[in-house]
Design an enzyme around this catalytic site. Structure first.
Site, short mmCIF file in Angstrom:
data_model
loop_
_atom_site.label_atom_id
_atom_site.label_comp_id
_atom_site.label_asym_id
_atom_site.label_seq_id
_atom_site.Cartn_x
_atom_site.Cartn_y
_atom_site.Cartn_z
N GLY A 241 -0.51 7.90 1.11
CA GLY A 241 -0.74 7.86 2.56
C GLY A 241 0.45 7.39 3.37
N TYR B 176 -14.38 -3.37 9.98
CA TYR B 176 -13.05 -2.73 10.09
C TYR B 176 -12.42 -3.03 11.45
CZ TYR B 176 -9.35 0.75 9.82
OH TYR B 176 -8.11 1.36 9.82
N GLY C 252 1.75 4.42 3.82
CA GLY C 252 2.68 3.49 3.15
C GLY C 252 3.70 4.21 2.29
N GLY D 32 0.83 -1.21 0.00
CA GLY D 32 0.00 0.00 0.00
C GLY D 32 0.86 1.24 0.00
N ALA D 33 1.88 1.25 -0.88
CA ALA D 33 2.85 2.35 -0.88
C ALA D 33 2.51 3.42 -1.93
CB ALA D 33 4.26 1.79 -1.12
N SER E 289 -4.86 -0.54 14.04
CA SER E 289 -5.56 0.72 14.32
C SER E 289 -6.11 0.67 15.74
CB SER E 289 -6.71 0.89 13.34
OG SER E 289 -7.55 1.94 13.77
N1 NAP Z 1 -5.51 7.13 8.10
C1 NAP Z 1 -5.81 6.82 9.37
O1 NAP Z 1 -6.26 7.66 10.16
C2 NAP Z 1 -5.56 5.43 9.87
C3 NAP Z 1 -5.82 5.16 11.22
C4 NAP Z 1 -5.58 3.87 11.72
C5 NAP Z 1 -5.08 2.90 10.88
N2 NAP Z 1 -4.84 3.17 9.57
C6 NAP Z 1 -4.31 2.07 8.74
O2 NAP Z 1 -3.18 2.54 8.03
C7 NAP Z 1 -3.01 1.77 6.83
C8 NAP Z 1 -2.74 2.69 5.67
O3 NAP Z 1 -3.88 3.51 5.49
P1 NAP Z 1 -3.81 5.03 4.94
O4 NAP Z 1 -4.42 5.87 5.96
O5 NAP Z 1 -2.46 5.34 4.43
O6 NAP Z 1 -4.89 4.91 3.75
P2 NAP Z 1 -4.77 5.25 2.19
O7 NAP Z 1 -4.17 6.60 1.98
O8 NAP Z 1 -6.15 4.99 1.65
O9 NAP Z 1 -3.76 4.17 1.65
C9 NAP Z 1 -4.12 2.82 1.61
C10 NAP Z 1 -3.13 2.08 0.75
O10 NAP Z 1 -3.54 0.71 0.67
C11 NAP Z 1 -3.64 0.33 -0.70
N3 NAP Z 1 -4.63 -0.70 -0.92
C12 NAP Z 1 -5.93 -0.72 -0.55
N4 NAP Z 1 -6.52 -1.84 -1.00
C13 NAP Z 1 -5.57 -2.55 -1.68
C14 NAP Z 1 -5.56 -3.77 -2.39
N5 NAP Z 1 -6.67 -4.52 -2.54
N6 NAP Z 1 -4.41 -4.18 -2.96
C15 NAP Z 1 -3.29 -3.44 -2.86
N7 NAP Z 1 -3.24 -2.26 -2.21
C16 NAP Z 1 -4.37 -1.82 -1.64
C17 NAP Z 1 -4.03 1.63 -1.42
O11 NAP Z 1 -3.75 1.50 -2.80
P3 NAP Z 1 -4.58 2.31 -3.94
O12 NAP Z 1 -3.80 3.56 -4.21
O13 NAP Z 1 -4.54 1.39 -5.10
O14 NAP Z 1 -5.95 2.56 -3.41
C18 NAP Z 1 -3.12 2.61 -0.69
O15 NAP Z 1 -1.81 2.51 -1.19
C19 NAP Z 1 -4.27 0.92 6.70
O16 NAP Z 1 -3.98 -0.41 7.11
C20 NAP Z 1 -5.25 1.57 7.67
O17 NAP Z 1 -6.19 0.63 8.18
C21 NAP Z 1 -5.07 4.41 9.05
#
Ligand code: NAP
Length: 291
Positions: A17, A167, A19, A13-14, A142
């Protein structure tokens, strides 16, 4: 800043965000970074940004949709063909899904991407990690796990779906998986830790169609003071991946770079064993069709 020269890291997920920031920071420390993204164009754009930002050209892109068990198997096979070592695996890709959808393999998508993908990819790369020890596995969970519960009677939320419950369950599964993995890896030199990144201004939630996706955008504007930047959100992942302070530390849950207690259910070893068994069953290669 720790020196990661000679280390090879995978970050899933790089493309954006947390990643993307994690991948950029590790590249900046001298590590060889393999970014796992599902969309080639978004992945290549992120790779170019990371090369520019980190000044390192040792940044590789591998394409896999982590909602597909076959693509995860293909990713692990392609990685193993190209690389002999793996020192850091950051399982980060994840999403919130307001509506119930299913993966190609028939799993509820939140459970499939947020938990089964972590489980299968780690399992398929475990011997490479062990051979590269000391090595580290980092599972991005999370604080939503605090309200999560493993509903073994309906893990796929087929009877009743709630985006929040699905979730929370998936993020609880991340912590249970981490603790069970750490127990099974004792003495191997491979550590496993989980983390909450904070409430981070990313693409999180915006994948949802219609007003649900828009709502996540609105939250980020209205609640701006409560959100941290993606770089701040990546800090604990980067710390666990690189800091000498956590060399040998395993089986912990971190918030703001400190080990803290996770919820009671996450510490139940019987629940963790049950989740492991069920996940193993769900991800094992399909039997060859009967002749
Ligand atoms: N943001 C927050 O406040 C928060 C809080 C707690 C935990 N988290 C956790 O942090 C992690 C990263 O989240 P983020 O906030 O950085 O969200 P994000 O900006 O939506 O990034 C998510 C990443 O995961 C990838 N992804 C999603 N589904 C996928 C799939 N089927 N195959 C391959 N890649 C996939 C996305 O790729 P695409 O570009 O292709 O969509 C994107 O690179 C997650 O595990 C999330 O649960 C986030």
């Amino acid at each position: 800043m720790p020196d990661m020269t000679g280390k090879t890291c995978i970050v899933t997920g790089a493309s954006l965000g947390i990643g993307k920031e994690t991948a950029a920071a590790l590249a900046g420390m001298g590590a060889r970074v393999v970014m796992v993204c599902r969309d080639p164009a978004r992945g290549e754009a992120a790779r170019a940004d990371i090369v520019g930002q980190s000044g390192s050209s040792d940044v590789e892109l591998m394409i896999a949709d982590l909602s597909s068990l076959d693509e995860i198997r293909g990713l692990a096979a392609a990685y193993r063909q190209k690389h002999q070592q793996l020192h850091v695996l950051v399982n980060n890709a994840g999403a919130y899904n307001a509506n119930r959808t299913t993966t190609r393999d028939g799993f509820e998508t939140t459970f499939g991407v947020n938990h089964l993908a972590y489980f299968l990819l780690t399992g398929l790369l475990l011997d490479v990690l062990k051979a590269s020890a000391p090595a580290r596995i980092i599972n991005v969970s999370s604080m939503a796990h605090l309200r999560g519960h493993m509903n073994f009677d309906d893990l796929q939320s087929a009877k009743k779906y709630s985006g929040m419950k699905a979730y929370g369950q998936s993020k609880l599964a991340n912590v249970l998986f981490t603790y069970e993995l750490a127990r099974r890896l004792e003495g191997t030199g491979v550590t496993a830790n989980a983390l909450h990144p904070g409430v981070v201004r990313t693409g999180f939630g915006k994948n949802n169609p219609g007003w649900w996706g828009a709502l996540f955008g609105v939250f980020q504007v209205v609640g701006r003071p409560f959100y941290i930047s993606p770089a701040q959100g990546a800090a604990t992942s980067i710390y666990l991946a690189s800091s000498p302070e956590v060399e040998g530390v395993t089986g912990k849950y971190f918030v703001k770079c400190r080990a803290v207690d996770s919820n009671t259910e996450s510490r139940d070893a019987a629940v963790a064993r049950r989740l492991w068994q069920v996940s193993e069953e769900m991800t094992k290669p399909a039997m060859a069709p009967a002749r």
